[in-house]
Design an enzyme around this catalytic site. Structure first.
Site, PDB file in Angstrom:
ATOM      1  N   LEU A 255       0.848  -1.199   0.000  1.00 27.75           N
ATOM      2  CA  LEU A 255       0.000   0.000   0.000  1.00 27.75           C
ATOM      3  C   LEU A 255       0.881   1.246   0.000  1.00 27.75           C
ATOM      4  O   LEU A 255       2.048   1.190   0.388  1.00 27.75           O
ATOM      5  CB  LEU A 255      -0.888   0.000   1.253  1.00 27.75           C
ATOM      6  CG  LEU A 255      -1.809  -1.205   1.398  1.00 27.75           C
ATOM      7  CD1 LEU A 255      -2.501  -1.170   2.746  1.00 27.75           C
ATOM      8  CD2 LEU A 255      -2.844  -1.255   0.290  1.00 27.75           C
ATOM      9  N   ASP A 256       0.310   2.373  -0.443  1.00 26.20           N
ATOM     10  CA  ASP A 256       1.063   3.630  -0.371  1.00 26.20           C
ATOM     11  C   ASP A 256       0.508   4.492   0.767  1.00 26.20           C
ATOM     12  O   ASP A 256      -0.394   4.074   1.499  1.00 26.20           O
ATOM     13  CB  ASP A 256       1.056   4.359  -1.715  1.00 26.20           C
ATOM     14  CG  ASP A 256      -0.345   4.730  -2.164  1.00 26.20           C
ATOM     15  OD1 ASP A 256      -1.259   4.695  -1.322  1.00 26.20           O
ATOM     16  OD2 ASP A 256      -0.526   5.044  -3.349  1.00 26.20           O
ATOM     17  N   SER A 257       1.079   5.711   0.881  1.00 27.46           N
ATOM     18  CA  SER A 257       0.685   6.553   2.020  1.00 27.46           C
ATOM     19  C   SER A 257      -0.785   6.955   1.955  1.00 27.46           C
ATOM     20  O   SER A 257      -1.431   7.128   2.985  1.00 27.46           O
ATOM     21  CB  SER A 257       1.579   7.790   2.079  1.00 27.46           C
ATOM     22  OG  SER A 257       1.535   8.471   0.837  1.00 27.46           O
TER      23      SER A 257
END
Lengths: 90, 129
Positions: free
Chosen positions: B84-86
């Site tokens: 996942l990203d931020s």
């Protein structure tokens, strides 16, 4: 994102938009506001030019103000019947 | 006239209200109330069981669209293990707020980057429901 301070600010803006989205009383508007906030940030995640980043950030800020105001206005005209999407499953 | 005054005096002394005696128990009672309020669950909140928190957080993460449920483990890191990203992390933390019914302040939310950290934070938060 250029610096970690700016990065934290951007994430904080997304969080504020999502929080404001949850305040809409109408299911459709609530879900739209949430979807629109996430999509907007995702579309602009590749921006590298500082001026376009600043423009996108300013746009997000003004949209946050609009969303906050509209959440209050729409709360005065809240739908009397819940959406079928909100019905508890038996 | 004197008889009237005597009657009046007798009547008034009969009707005299004692002020001090009921006041003392009232004060004592309010102390009990304050004590109860201070330590009651409604005011202080109560801490949730850590394994229950972990289960609920894992369910929240598994329900997240982009996550492969088979990859979710109690030690999974959002960005390293789950890909996942931020932005996704912000979404997941918001989903946790919804699940546990309280608001996580920005500076705390920024620190939550794995299931372990989330469990520790929520289990140590008295307002989590």
């Amino acid at each position: 994102m250029a610096s970690s301070a700016a990065r934290a600010e951007v994430l904080s803006l997304l969080r504020s938009l999502l929080r404001t989205a949850t305040k809409f009383s109408d299911y459709n508007i609530r879900e739209y506001a949430k979807r629109r906030a996430i999509d907007g940030f995702r579309d602009n995640r590749g921006l590298t030019d500082p001026s376009s980043i600043a423009a996108a950030f300013a746009d997000g800020k003004s949209q946050l103000e609009v969303a906050k105001r509209q959440a209050v206005v729409y709360s005065l005209y809240a739908p009397r019947i819940k959406s079928v999407m909100e019905a508890e499953s038996p | 006239m004197a008889a009237m005054a005597a009657v009046r005096c007798a009547l008034l002394s009969h009707l005299r209200v004692r002020v001090e005696s009921p006041a003392a128990p009232a004060v004592a009672l309010s102390f009990v109330h304050i004590f109860r309020r201070r330590f009651s669950n409604e005011v202080m909140g109560s801490f949730l069981d850590k394994s229950e928190v972990a289960d609920r957080i894992i369910t929240v993460v598994k329900n997240f669209q982009k996550v492969d449920p088979s990859k979710v483990t109690p030690n999974a890191h959002f960005q390293k293990d789950l890909g996942l990203d931020s932005l996704d992390t912000v979404e997941i933390v918001m989903a946790m707020e919804e699940e546990f019914g309280f608001e996580i302040p920005d500076n705390e939310a920024d620190k939550i980057d794995s299931i372990n950290v989330a469990v520790d934070f929520i289990a140590s938060h008295p307002q989590a429901k």
